[in-house]
Design an enzyme around this catalytic site. Sequence first.
Site, PDB file in Angstrom:
ATOM      1  N   GLU A  76       0.823  -1.217   0.000  1.00 16.72           N
ATOM      2  CA  GLU A  76       0.000   0.000   0.000  1.00 16.72           C
ATOM      3  C   GLU A  76       0.856   1.267   0.000  1.00 16.72           C
ATOM      4  O   GLU A  76       0.510   2.259  -0.644  1.00 16.72           O
ATOM      5  CB  GLU A  76      -0.917  -0.005   1.229  1.00 16.72           C
ATOM      6  CG  GLU A  76      -1.907   1.146   1.258  1.00 16.72           C
ATOM      7  CD  GLU A  76      -2.871   1.054   2.426  1.00 16.72           C
ATOM      8  OE1 GLU A  76      -3.611   2.018   2.638  1.00 16.72           O
ATOM      9  OE2 GLU A  76      -2.867   0.024   3.132  1.00 16.72           O
ATOM     10  N   ASP A  77       1.995   1.248   0.714  1.00 20.03           N
ATOM     11  CA  ASP A  77       2.746   2.482   0.936  1.00 20.03           C
ATOM     12  C   ASP A  77       4.115   2.551   0.266  1.00 20.03           C
ATOM     13  O   ASP A  77       4.823   3.540   0.418  1.00 20.03           O
ATOM     14  CB  ASP A  77       2.940   2.698   2.452  1.00 20.03           C
ATOM     15  CG  ASP A  77       1.614   2.919   3.165  1.00 20.03           C
ATOM     16  OD1 ASP A  77       0.669   3.392   2.510  1.00 20.03           O
ATOM     17  OD2 ASP A  77       1.530   2.611   4.365  1.00 20.03           O
TER      18      ASP A  77
END
Length: 727
Positions: A76-77
């Site tokens: 996600e990051d």
Amino acid sequence: MIRINEIMDKVAPYMDQAGQDLITKAYVYSAAAHAGQTRLSGEPYLSHPLSVANILAEMRLDAPSVSAGLLHDTVEDTVATIDEIEEQFGEEVADIVDGVTKISLMSFESKEEAQAENIRKMVFAMAEDIRVILVKLADRLHNMRTLDFQKPIKRQLISQETMDIYAPLANRLGLHRVKVELEDLAFKHLKPEIYEQLKQGVDQHEVLDETYIEKVITIIRSLMEENGIKGRVLGRKKHLWSVHNKMKAQGLALDQVHDIVAFRIIVGSLKDCYAVLGLAHSLWKPVHGRFKDYISMPKANMYQSLHTTVIGPDGERIEIQIRTEEMNQLAELGVAAHWAYKERGKSGKMAAKDAERFTWLRQIMDWQREATDSKEFMHSLRYDLFQDEVYVFTPKGEVKEMPEGATPIDFAYSIHTQVGSHCSGAKVNGKLVPLSTPLKNGDTVEIITDKNRTPSKDWLKFVKTARARTRIKHWVKNQEREEAITLGKEILEKEGRKLGVNVARVAKENGFAPVLAEYNFPGMEDLYVAVGYSKLTPRRILRAFLPKPEPGKAEAATAEAQAAKDAQAAETAKGKVGESIRIKGVDNVLVSFAGCCTPLPGDPVVGYISRGRGVIVHTHDCPNLSSLEPERLLQVSWEGQEDKPYPAKIAILAHNKKGVLAKISAILSDDGVNIDSGTFNSNVDGRTEIVMTVEVKDASHLYRAIEHVQKLKEIIEVKRMVEETAG
């Protein structure tokens, strides 16, 4: 900041070298992926995945779980991908990371829909691999621990979601430690002033509590030693959210809450559990109704323990929990304490013996696939997943677990859909009871069936389980559809005979294909349903099959068409037909006004497509709208106004004095309000209740009259009436 060495020290006693190597590799990968990133606190971002992995290690979870905790934010990051995770760490770890990522990545049109869809994904993820949820809960727990660095509005939103979803979910999975901490952390941010006051109050009693705890522990230990029972005795203060709930529920001040302290006795065998219970009850008087045996009847989250409350030393109420070491481990760590990973195949499915413990999960999977409305989904979820349970028996002694507030109808559907659908009555503990009766712990329930009985729409008003609700709605919807098909076909054929169109022959020759395409109907049944529900008028459908007028007769045809239209409008206006109502998106249909709320011109209104009675108009705040099907509601508005009286009901509460009725009648007469009928009831307290049906021009006319009547000194209250019966 947690160090990787601390995590490795925790996993070393229960994990082989290959598992430890996998965790080390995941740490190195996560550190590289998150390099240069920081959290709102200013700490390196790596502190978060390390803390999540540490929580999972404290739960004694396996290497793929702890590794996924270290990697859960990489996709996600960072630039990492699921394919890369799978290539580096294997399919098992990649599936867990992917599951955690998917829970929070999608966006939705509304907050409620987003919440419902996120929970749907969590339910699916739990059924496939419960480790996804364990990692997600560890992630939420650390985020709550560091929530102080978020903006106030964000703290409120995250805390409310935690209290509504994650804490109950932890409880359902038996993760008591996680549940308690999540509740207290959410409480701190949702009600900071109350939290601080309560915390200070509890802390002030701490010295006294510690002395009292030691005193009780010493007494219990001595009692066990005298009777040759080995075990441990622990004392603790209840967590703040629990204390707050007790104070609120019972209207108590903090110094009135006597059982803030709870004791846990952990023994070596099941026999010793009941022996210690007997000793405690022989020493201290038990409080009536406060004994619960969760050993013989475990909770749905597998929790087992004996609970009792007694009047202890100095007259203080104390709660005692008695369990074995194995039960205690399960109570603290829930599903994490027993999850048999070594029995899992490559598919990642549950082992057979574990699947039995999670039948509730499969049940939720079954009904949530059928739930399309977010509000309905969340309503059912809160009952089926998050409510307390009651345990009831079949006549043969089989135990059924139901949510608190469940009824015999819920019980019937839990046995089989056919039993629920043909339920005609119920006996609880041998006595006939209404089908809406809430069941209690220990009830024996017998369902009486009748093959001619079918589900009632009224059951939806009191059933609690999603299984019962979805089955009833499915039956009602199918039944109404069948009736709408029959009615629509009849209406269309009748109109066809008037216009010279043989509807049956046209349908047989597939002549309606252009009409079906125009309205995106899959088949003729859907067309009949639209006519039966008054969504389309038959003339609008059949005009395509009427002969085209010759050029020289166009003017006459137009006049004839207008005359037909006027005639249809006149027919529509018979009885209580709303010529002054305009319906968005629908041409001339039968319109009538609901008797429950008696709409008046000027009221904000909503239309409801009934079966065979056209559109019934309700006021927008009519309480009966909540029991109607949302998909059959229409936007309607007033257009123009007929010069005719409209009925309305008013309720008047007045002091029973001579001449009061004459004064009310005079005021209404002066305001041009006609009294059609009325009922009067005098009470022993000197008051009179008057209910009148009056005739007015519109809503403004009614409220002016109400205001004038209210000014009489004998009048206590005047209000417009709405009857809570489905219109």
